[in-house]
Design an enzyme around this catalytic site. Structure first.
Site, PDB file in Angstrom:
ATOM      1  N   CYS A 113      43.874  38.427  45.807  1.00 32.53           N
ATOM      2  CA  CYS A 113      43.925  37.782  44.474  1.00 32.53           C
ATOM      3  C   CYS A 113      42.476  37.588  44.058  1.00 32.53           C
ATOM      4  O   CYS A 113      41.914  36.509  44.211  1.00 32.53           O
ATOM      5  CB  CYS A 113      44.645  36.441  44.559  1.00 32.53           C
ATOM      6  SG  CYS A 113      46.286  36.528  45.326  1.00 32.53           S
ATOM      7  N   ALA A 115      40.361  38.351  41.120  1.00 33.52           N
ATOM      8  CA  ALA A 115      39.646  38.162  39.852  1.00 33.52           C
ATOM      9  C   ALA A 115      39.370  36.668  39.567  1.00 33.52           C
ATOM     10  O   ALA A 115      40.192  35.826  39.940  1.00 33.52           O
ATOM     11  CB  ALA A 115      40.490  38.747  38.722  1.00 33.52           C
ATOM     12  N   PRO A 116      38.220  36.342  38.957  1.00 33.31           N
ATOM     13  CA  PRO A 116      37.220  37.233  38.349  1.00 33.31           C
ATOM     14  C   PRO A 116      36.123  37.711  39.307  1.00 33.31           C
ATOM     15  O   PRO A 116      35.115  38.240  38.853  1.00 33.31           O
ATOM     16  CB  PRO A 116      36.624  36.358  37.245  1.00 33.31           C
ATOM     17  CG  PRO A 116      36.689  34.962  37.816  1.00 33.31           C
ATOM     18  CD  PRO A 116      37.952  34.923  38.641  1.00 33.31           C
ATOM     19  N   GLY A 117      36.321  37.533  40.612  1.00 35.70           N
ATOM     20  CA  GLY A 117      35.430  38.217  41.543  1.00 35.70           C
ATOM     21  C   GLY A 117      34.308  37.394  42.139  1.00 35.70           C
ATOM     22  O   GLY A 117      33.402  37.948  42.758  1.00 35.70           O
ATOM     23  N   LYS A 119      34.447  35.564  44.758  1.00 34.39           N
ATOM     24  CA  LYS A 119      34.439  35.750  46.226  1.00 34.39           C
ATOM     25  C   LYS A 119      34.291  37.229  46.597  1.00 34.39           C
ATOM     26  O   LYS A 119      33.671  37.555  47.607  1.00 34.39           O
ATOM     27  CB  LYS A 119      35.695  35.131  46.837  1.00 34.39           C
ATOM     28  CG  LYS A 119      35.741  33.624  46.574  1.00 34.39           C
ATOM     29  CD  LYS A 119      36.938  32.935  47.140  1.00 34.39           C
ATOM     30  CE  LYS A 119      37.010  31.499  46.660  1.00 34.39           C
ATOM     31  NZ  LYS A 119      37.328  31.380  45.178  1.00 34.39           N
ATOM     32  N   ASP A 137      44.295  42.258  41.853  1.00 32.48           N
ATOM     33  CA  ASP A 137      44.747  41.125  41.033  1.00 32.48           C
ATOM     34  C   ASP A 137      45.770  41.652  40.043  1.00 32.48           C
ATOM     35  O   ASP A 137      45.676  42.797  39.595  1.00 32.48           O
ATOM     36  CB  ASP A 137      43.565  40.494  40.275  1.00 32.48           C
ATOM     37  CG  ASP A 137      43.828  39.056  39.875  1.00 32.48           C
ATOM     38  OD1 ASP A 137      43.320  38.132  40.537  1.00 32.48           O
ATOM     39  OD2 ASP A 137      44.579  38.835  38.885  1.00 32.48           O
ATOM     40  N   ASP A 180      43.059  34.201  48.348  1.00 30.41           N
ATOM     41  CA  ASP A 180      42.604  33.050  47.545  1.00 30.41           C
ATOM     42  C   ASP A 180      43.618  32.920  46.407  1.00 30.41           C
ATOM     43  O   ASP A 180      43.384  33.372  45.296  1.00 30.41           O
ATOM     44  CB  ASP A 180      41.187  33.342  47.023  1.00 30.41           C
ATOM     45  CG  ASP A 180      40.573  32.174  46.270  1.00 30.41           C
ATOM     46  OD1 ASP A 180      40.705  31.035  46.753  1.00 30.41           O
ATOM     47  OD2 ASP A 180      39.964  32.408  45.210  1.00 30.41           O
ATOM     48  N   CYS A 233      42.458  25.880  45.653  1.00 33.39           N
ATOM     49  CA  CYS A 233      41.624  24.769  45.169  1.00 33.39           C
ATOM     50  C   CYS A 233      42.561  23.648  44.729  1.00 33.39           C
ATOM     51  O   CYS A 233      42.486  23.167  43.615  1.00 33.39           O
ATOM     52  CB  CYS A 233      40.691  25.223  44.054  1.00 33.39           C
ATOM     53  SG  CYS A 233      41.516  26.008  42.669  1.00 33.39           S
TER      54      CYS A 233
HETATM   55  C1  SAM Z   1      42.415  31.398  42.424  1.00 32.72           C
HETATM   56  S1  SAM Z   1      42.399  32.793  41.388  1.00 32.72           S
HETATM   57  C2  SAM Z   1      41.386  33.907  42.326  1.00 32.72           C
HETATM   58  C3  SAM Z   1      39.917  33.632  42.188  1.00 32.72           C
HETATM   59  C4  SAM Z   1      39.079  34.720  42.825  1.00 32.72           C
HETATM   60  N1  SAM Z   1      39.412  34.873  44.241  1.00 32.72           N
HETATM   61  C5  SAM Z   1      37.600  34.427  42.708  1.00 32.72           C
HETATM   62  O1  SAM Z   1      36.998  33.912  43.646  1.00 32.72           O
HETATM   63  O2  SAM Z   1      37.032  34.735  41.636  1.00 32.72           O
HETATM   64  C6  SAM Z   1      43.976  33.466  41.688  1.00 32.72           C
HETATM   65  C7  SAM Z   1      44.150  34.846  41.090  1.00 32.72           C
HETATM   66  O3  SAM Z   1      45.427  35.320  41.508  1.00 32.72           O
HETATM   67  C8  SAM Z   1      45.911  36.181  40.512  1.00 32.72           C
HETATM   68  N2  SAM Z   1      47.350  36.336  40.760  1.00 32.72           N
HETATM   69  C9  SAM Z   1      48.371  35.566  40.339  1.00 32.72           C
HETATM   70  N3  SAM Z   1      49.524  35.996  40.869  1.00 32.72           N
HETATM   71  C10 SAM Z   1      49.219  37.060  41.656  1.00 32.72           C
HETATM   72  C11 SAM Z   1      49.971  37.933  42.484  1.00 32.72           C
HETATM   73  N4  SAM Z   1      51.297  37.777  42.600  1.00 32.72           N
HETATM   74  N5  SAM Z   1      49.330  38.913  43.144  1.00 32.72           N
HETATM   75  C12 SAM Z   1      48.000  39.065  43.029  1.00 32.72           C
HETATM   76  N6  SAM Z   1      47.235  38.270  42.254  1.00 32.72           N
HETATM   77  C13 SAM Z   1      47.828  37.276  41.588  1.00 32.72           C
HETATM   78  C14 SAM Z   1      45.524  35.528  39.213  1.00 32.72           C
HETATM   79  O4  SAM Z   1      45.459  36.463  38.175  1.00 32.72           O
HETATM   80  C15 SAM Z   1      44.141  34.937  39.576  1.00 32.72           C
HETATM   81  O5  SAM Z   1      43.135  35.813  39.155  1.00 32.72           O
END
Ligand code: SAM
Length: 308
Positions: A113, A115-117, A119, A137, A180, A233
């Site tokens: 998961c 985006a926006p990247g 990590k 994502d 994440d 978070c």
């Molecule tokens: C907490 S954010 C991730 C932040 C990212 N790891 C970063 O550090 O920038 C969670 C992400 O999970 C994505 N998401 C939601 N449901 C998902 C799924 N079923 N599979 C993959 N990604 C998903 C969302 O679009 C969102 O970008």
């Protein structure tokens, strides 16, 4: 908003939050983002000097020398150095899942998961742009932001995919997997005006099931000697210890020590009428007042030695 109203969203967590008064105080203090130096482009020393010449003071954080904290009211987020990709602004605690995962040069990494990247790009710099990160994502718009960050920071070892993470193809296994996951985001309420806090916390009751499915697939993508980090978070135990417990109940998984040093609290062993495995003590709960940042939950996991 009076004190009682300010406390309402988190009242049910007061029994496990250490130093509750300091916790509430921190929610009313603006968040100061740190600067993660892009070590692919510049050293922390050289960036510190450049920023000082422009009147921005920064100092190393308690977590790592390449994570700098602004020491004054001026923010260098709009500076030339930011535009050139010499650093990325982020919450300090966002670095902890990546530091716990500890990806190495040449490894094959899945960011489920991504985006926006924030990590993904941190991992790429720890891997010195070598090996491969598959940044996945579901949201196209957020993936575009990831691709922008990857380009700006000069990263060349990232490819993107947009599967639902719980259905990510099991064609090959990874040395490292980061999950994440989407969460209720309670740990980020410092970003929000006080009036938004209650709605924010209760908005998404479907999340634990999605998180359980994402974590199971993340585990199934692991190589035999692979390592997985699960992070949110948020404070809600149903999205944290409850999800880890589901993995332990369904897969031969073992919770590992996080392996870095920072102020934190251990995972919970009990919440409401549920007991959790003792291994939960190895998980980290990070509250905003402990590192003057946002709240996080982090668990580090590998395949256990004996299948259940
Ligand atoms: C907490 S954010 C991730 C932040 C990212 N790891 C970063 O550090 O920038 C969670 C992400 O999970 C994505 N998401 C939601 N449901 C998902 C799924 N079923 N599979 C993959 N990604 C998903 C969302 O679009 C969102 O970008």
């Amino acid at each position: 908003m009076n004190l009682a109203e300010r406390r309402t969203p988190f009242r049910e967590y007061e029994s496990f939050i250490p130093d509750v008064d300091a916790f509430y105080e921190s929610l009313n203090t603006p968040l100061i983002r740190c600067l993660r130096v892009n070590t692919l482009r510049i050293t922390p020393f050289d960036l510190t000097e450049l920023l000082q010449q422009r009147g921005y003071g920064v100092k190393p954080s308690c977590l790592a020398g390449y994570l700098l904290e602004p020491d004054g009211s001026e923010r260098p987020g709009d500076s030339l150095e930011a535009g050139l990709g010499y650093f990325l602004s982020q919450a300090l605690t966002s670095a902890i899942p990546v530091m716990a995962l500890d990806p190495k040069c040449g490894q094959f990494v899945c960011d489920l998961c991504a985006a926006p990247g924030c990590k993904t790009t941190h991992m790429a710099q720890l891997m010195n742009n070598q090996g491969l990160i598959v940044a996945n994502d579901t949201k196209e718009k957020r993936l575009r932001a990831l691709q922008h960050n990857v380009k700006k920071l000069g990263i060349t070892n990232v490819v993107t995919t947009s599967y639902a993470g719980q259905d990510f193809p099991r064609r090959r296994r990874f040395d490292r997997v980061l999950a994440d996951v989407p969460c209720s985001g309670e740990g980020t309420v410092r970003f929000l005006p006080p009036s938004s806090r209650r709605a924010h916390r209760t908005a998404q009751p479907y999340l634990p099931e999605t998180q359980r499915n994402l974590l199971i697939r993340a585990f199934d993508l692991l190589d035999d000697n692979g390592v997985l980090v699960y992070s949110t978070c948020t404070y809600n135990p149903d999205e944290n210890e409850g999800v880890i417990q589901h993995l332990l109940d369904n897969r031969p998984a073992e919770v590992m020590p996080i392996g870095i040093s920072a102020t934190h609290s251990p995972g919970l062993l009990r919440w409401k009428d549920r007991d959790y495995d003792r291994q939960m003590e190895r998980c980290w709960r990070i509250y905003p007042h402990q590192l003057n940042s946002v709240g996080f939950f982090v668990a580090k996991i590998r395949r256990g030695s004996s299948p259940k």
